[in-house]
Enzyme design. Structure first.
Site, PDB file in Angstrom:
ATOM      1  N   GLY A  87      27.150  44.484  66.904  1.00 41.41           N
ATOM      2  CA  GLY A  87      27.123  45.296  65.767  1.00 41.41           C
ATOM      3  C   GLY A  87      29.134  45.017  65.431  1.00 41.41           C
ATOM      4  O   GLY A  87      29.951  44.459  65.856  1.00 41.41           O
ATOM      5  N   ALA A  88      29.001  45.985  63.956  1.00 39.71           N
ATOM      6  CA  ALA A  88      30.740  46.052  63.905  1.00 39.71           C
ATOM      7  C   ALA A  88      31.246  46.693  65.392  1.00 39.71           C
ATOM      8  O   ALA A  88      32.668  47.138  64.495  1.00 39.71           O
ATOM      9  CB  ALA A  88      30.214  47.132  62.690  1.00 39.71           C
ATOM     10  N   GLU A  89      30.506  48.080  65.459  1.00 42.56           N
ATOM     11  CA  GLU A  89      31.343  48.872  66.303  1.00 42.56           C
ATOM     12  C   GLU A  89      30.858  48.695  67.797  1.00 42.56           C
ATOM     13  O   GLU A  89      31.799  49.326  69.166  1.00 42.56           O
ATOM     14  CB  GLU A  89      31.111  50.380  66.289  1.00 42.56           C
ATOM     15  CG  GLU A  89      29.850  51.085  65.873  1.00 42.56           C
ATOM     16  CD  GLU A  89      30.156  52.743  65.499  1.00 42.56           C
ATOM     17  OE1 GLU A  89      30.784  52.940  66.241  1.00 42.56           O
ATOM     18  OE2 GLU A  89      28.969  52.623  65.680  1.00 42.56           O
ATOM     19  N   ALA A  90      29.951  48.062  67.784  1.00 48.59           N
ATOM     20  CA  ALA A  90      29.060  48.441  69.315  1.00 48.59           C
ATOM     21  C   ALA A  90      28.078  47.054  69.708  1.00 48.59           C
ATOM     22  O   ALA A  90      27.783  46.127  68.905  1.00 48.59           O
ATOM     23  CB  ALA A  90      27.569  49.526  69.053  1.00 48.59           C
ATOM     24  N   ILE A 107      22.664  40.733  73.301  1.00 49.17           N
ATOM     25  CA  ILE A 107      21.521  39.983  71.688  1.00 49.17           C
ATOM     26  C   ILE A 107      22.448  40.561  70.535  1.00 49.17           C
ATOM     27  O   ILE A 107      21.722  39.736  69.439  1.00 49.17           O
ATOM     28  CB  ILE A 107      20.082  40.494  72.368  1.00 49.17           C
ATOM     29  CG1 ILE A 107      20.847  42.176  72.010  1.00 49.17           C
ATOM     30  CG2 ILE A 107      19.039  40.270  73.673  1.00 49.17           C
ATOM     31  CD1 ILE A 107      19.063  42.696  72.025  1.00 49.17           C
ATOM     32  N   LYS A 140      12.553  47.137  80.783  1.00 55.88           N
ATOM     33  CA  LYS A 140      13.373  46.838  79.397  1.00 55.88           C
ATOM     34  C   LYS A 140      14.038  47.618  79.252  1.00 55.88           C
ATOM     35  O   LYS A 140      13.198  48.554  78.220  1.00 55.88           O
ATOM     36  CB  LYS A 140      12.313  45.676  79.233  1.00 55.88           C
ATOM     37  CG  LYS A 140      12.997  44.809  78.490  1.00 55.88           C
ATOM     38  CD  LYS A 140      11.705  43.547  77.295  1.00 55.88           C
ATOM     39  CE  LYS A 140      12.461  42.589  77.382  1.00 55.88           C
ATOM     40  NZ  LYS A 140      10.953  41.783  76.611  1.00 55.88           N
ATOM     41  N   ASP A 171      23.157  55.659  58.182  1.00 48.73           N
ATOM     42  CA  ASP A 171      23.240  54.186  57.824  1.00 48.73           C
ATOM     43  C   ASP A 171      22.166  54.025  57.445  1.00 48.73           C
ATOM     44  O   ASP A 171      21.180  53.162  58.639  1.00 48.73           O
ATOM     45  CB  ASP A 171      23.880  53.559  58.967  1.00 48.73           C
ATOM     46  CG  ASP A 171      24.085  52.703  58.861  1.00 48.73           C
ATOM     47  OD1 ASP A 171      24.809  51.848  57.747  1.00 48.73           O
ATOM     48  OD2 ASP A 171      24.236  51.949  59.810  1.00 48.73           O
ATOM     49  N   ILE A 208      24.938  45.293  71.543  1.00 49.50           N
ATOM     50  CA  ILE A 208      23.852  45.467  72.246  1.00 49.50           C
ATOM     51  C   ILE A 208      23.589  44.426  73.600  1.00 49.50           C
ATOM     52  O   ILE A 208      22.994  43.412  72.833  1.00 49.50           O
ATOM     53  CB  ILE A 208      22.783  45.451  70.881  1.00 49.50           C
ATOM     54  CG1 ILE A 208      23.774  46.611  69.697  1.00 49.50           C
ATOM     55  CG2 ILE A 208      21.024  45.883  70.995  1.00 49.50           C
ATOM     56  CD1 ILE A 208      23.481  48.107  69.785  1.00 49.50           C
TER      57      ILE A 208
END
Lengths: 205, 330
Positions: free
Chosen positions: A6-9, A3, A20, A120, A11
Site C-alpha cells: 500500500g501507500a504506507e504499509a 501480498i 494464517k 479512510d 501487507i
C-alpha cells in the site's frame, strides 16, 4: 509473503502460532525526513491497534489482533479470507448492492457510536465474508466525539463511491439508510453536516 | 494544426501558441505577464485590469515569436474556469474578439485539465496521476471511467496559498514560495506541525496557524520554513501515493506553480522510485499558469470536434474538473 504494498504499509501473509495471519508493517518512506517518518509510523501503529480493539468491542467486524510491535511498527492480525467489496459491488444484483450498503451503513454507525471515525472509508478497505462486512485499515482512524469528524468520515465514503463506482449512484443512499437505523445520536444532524461539507467543497454548484 | 490559447484564471495572463506533431505538443510561443499586488493577496478587479492592459500586446508578441501568420491559426482556446470572475471574463472577451476577427472556431478549456494535458503532451507520460499544486488549487487528478476525476484535494486552502499566507506573516514578498524554499534550505531543526490527511484529502490551515505560533515564540524563520515544507510536502506526497495505489497507475505527474519547488520534486520523485513508478514534470514555464497549456488542450478538444459557440462562451468560476467530457481520450 508480501501480498500487497500500500501507500504506507506492506501487507504480509504470515503464520502466527499455527494460524494464517496478516502482518501489517509500516515501512519507512524515503521522501520524509526521519523525525517525521518515525513520528507518523509510531503514532499510526499504536492508534490503529487501539481503534481495532475498540471497534470490535463496539460490534463491528474487524480482524482480531494477535500482536503489536512498536519497534518494527507491525501489527499481526487475523486473516479475513473474503472478497474485497470494491470488486464485489459490480458483481452483485441491485438488491445485493442495497443489502451490502445497508450493512456498511450499520457498521459505520456502530463505529461512530463507539466514538471512532475510520478516516479512510473506501470499498477497498472492506472485506465481505460470512455475510458480514469486515472493516480493515484503521490507519487513518481516530477517536472523536465530533459531529464534524463523523460527517467527514461519511462524506469520504460518498466521494469514494463516486470515484470508484460512478455507475451506481444509489450506493450512498443505501449506506445512509443503514446508518440511520443504527446510529444512536441524531442522524439528521450528521446528514446536515454532510450537506454542509459538500457545499464547502471547491467549485461546487 | 495550430492553436492559440489565452490563460487568465488568476494572477497570470498568458498567450500560447502550439502545434501538434505526431500527437505531441510543440510549443511555438508561450508568453506570460504576472500581476503582483502592492500588498496583500490578489484583488480580482485589479488583476483583470492588469490583464486587459497587457493582453493585446501579448497576443501580437506571441504570434510574432511563433513565426506564423495569424491566418495559420486553426482554433482559439481560452480558460473557461475555474478562477476569478473578472480575470476569466477578460481572457474570454479577448478570445471571442480574436475568434470573430480571424473567423476561427472558439473552444473553452478547463484550467485544471489543461495542467494535466500539457504534461501528457510534452513529457511522454500517458496515463498519470497528476498532483496539481498552485496558489488556489491543490488536487490529485487521474483519468478514470471516461473523465478526469478528482481523487483528493485540499479541504481548506491551496498549498500555494498556504505558503503565501505564511510568507505574508513572515514579511516575505509575494509570491513567497521561492523565498520560503531558499530559507528552508538553511533550516536545521524540525518543529512538530500538524499533519492532516483525510483519506486522499489534505488540509493546511492547522499547519499554518501552528507555524505562525512558532514565529511568535521566536523560532528561526529558516526552521519554520523547513518544517512547513517538510510537513506539507510529505502530506502531499503521501496522498499522491495513496491515489496511485488506489487507481493502480504507474505514472505520476507534477503541475502547477508549486511544482517549481525542488524539494517537492525530489520527494515525489523518491516516492515514485520506491514504488517502481515513473515521475514526470513539465518544464517550469509549462508548470505555472500559461497559455500554451490552454492552446494544447483546446487543440485536443477541437480535433475531436468540440467547439464553443461565441454565444455559449460563458466563463465558469466553479468549473469542476469532472464536468469535462474527455472525448479525446476515448
Amino acid at each position: 509473503m508480501l501480498i500487497y504494498r500500500g501507500a504506507e504499509a506492506e501487507i504480509i501473509m504470515d503464520t502466527y502460532l499455527g494460524r494464517k495471519v496478516i502482518k501489517k508493517k509500516r515501512i519507512p518512506k524515503g521522501y520524509r525526513i526521519p523525525e517525521l517518518d518515525k513520528r507518523l509510523r509510531l503514532q499510526r501503529t499504536k492508534e490503529e491497534a487501539k481503534l481495532m480493539v475498540e471497534a470490535r468491542r463496539g460490534g463491528v467486524p474487524v480482524p482480531i489482533i494477535y500482536d503489536v510491535n512498536l519497534k518494527e511498527f507491525t501489527i499481526v492480525m487475523e486473516y479475513v479470507d473474503g472478497e474485497r467489496v470494491k470488486e464485489l459491488i459490480p458483481k452483485l444484483t441491485e438488491r445485493g448492492r442495497k443489502e451490502i450498503c445497508t450493512m456498511i451503513g450499520k457498521n459505520i454507525a456502530r463505529l461512530h457510536n463507539a466514538n471512532i471515525v475510520h478516516g479512510d472509508l473506501t470499498t477497498s478497505n472492506m472485506i465481505f465474508k460470512d455475510e458480514k462486512v469486515y472493516f480493515i485499515d484503521f490507519g487513518l482512524g481516530e477517536f472523536s466525539f465530533e459531529i464534524e469528524r463523523r460527517g467527514v468520515d461519511l462524506h469520504l465514503l460518498m466521494e469514494a463511491f463516486s470515484s470508484a463506482h460512478p455507475e451506481y449512484p444509489d450506493l450512498f443512499n443505501h449506506v445512509m439508510e443503514g446508518y440511520r437505523s443504527t446510529y444512536k445520536g441524531n442522524a439528521r444532524e450528521i446528514e446536515k453536516k454532510i450537506e454542509e461539507i459538500i457545499k464547502r467543497g471547491r467549485y461546487m454548484k | 494544426m495550430i492553436a492559440l490559447g489565452i490563460e487568465g484564471t488568476a494572477h497570470t495572463i498568458g498567450v500560447g501558441i502550439v502545434e501538434d506533431l505526431n500527437d505531441k505538443c510543440r510549443v511555438l510561443a508561450n508568453i506570460i505577464k504576472m500581476y503582483k499586488p502592492a500588498e496583500g493577496g490578489i484583488h480580482p478587479r485589479d488583476a483583470a485590469n492588469h490583464h486587459a492592459t497587457h493582453l493585446p500586446h501579448l497576443v501580437t508578441k506571441a504570434i510574432e515569436s511563433a513565426k506564423i501568420d495569424e491566418r495559420e491559426i486553426d482554433v482559439i482556446a481560452f480558460s473557461k474556469g475555474p478562477g476569478m470572475g473578472p480575470c476569466l471574463r477578460t481572457a474570454a472577451t479577448a478570445a471571442r474578439a480574436l475568434a470573430l476577427y480571424l473567423e476561427k472556431p472558439l473552444v473553452g478549456v478547463n484550467h485544471c485539465v489543461a495542467h494535466l494535458e500539457i504534461g501528457r503532451g510534452t513529457t511522454g507520460c500517458e496515463d498519470p496521476v497528476l498532483l496539481y499544486v498552485s496558489g488556489g488549487n491543490t488536487q490529485i487528478i487521474a483519468f478514470a471511467k471516461g473523465k478526469y476525476r478528482v481523487f483528493g484535494e485540499t479541504l481548506d486552502i491551496g498549498i500555494g496559498n498556504c505558503l503565501d499566507k505564511l510568507g505574508r506573516y513572515l514579511n516575505l514578498p509575494f509570491p513567497s514560495g521561492p523565498i520560503i524554499e531558499k530559507l528552508a534550505k538553511r533550516g536545521k531543526k524540525y518543529l512538530d506541525l500538524p499533519y492532516t490527511i483525510k483519506g486522499m484529502d489534505v488540509a493546511f490551515s492547522g499547519l499554518l496557524t501552528s507555524a505562525q505560533k512558532y514565529y511568535e515564540k521566536g523560532e528561526r524563520i529558516e526552521d519554520i520554513c523547513y518544517s512547513v515544507q517538510e510537513t506539507a510536502f510529505s502530506a502531499l506526497t503521501e496522498v499522491t501515493e495513496r491515489a496511485m495505489a488506489h487507481v493502480g497507475k504507474e505514472e505520476v505527474l507534477l503541475g502547477g506553480g508549486v511544482a517549481s519547488n525542488e524539494r517537492l520534486r525530489e520527494m515525489i520523485k523518491k516516492m515514485a522510485e520506491e514504488r517502481g513508478a515513473k515521475f514526470f514534470v513539465p518544464e517550469k514555464s509549462l508548470c505555472i499558469d500559461n497559455g500554451a497549456m490552454i492552446a494544447w488542450t483546446g487543440l485536443l478538444m477541437y480535433r475531436c470536434g468540440i467547439t464553443t459557440k461565441v454565444e455559449d462562451s460563458f466563463i465558469d468560476q466553479r468549473f469542476r474538473t469532472d464536468d469535462v467530457i474527455v472525448k479525446w481520450r476515448e
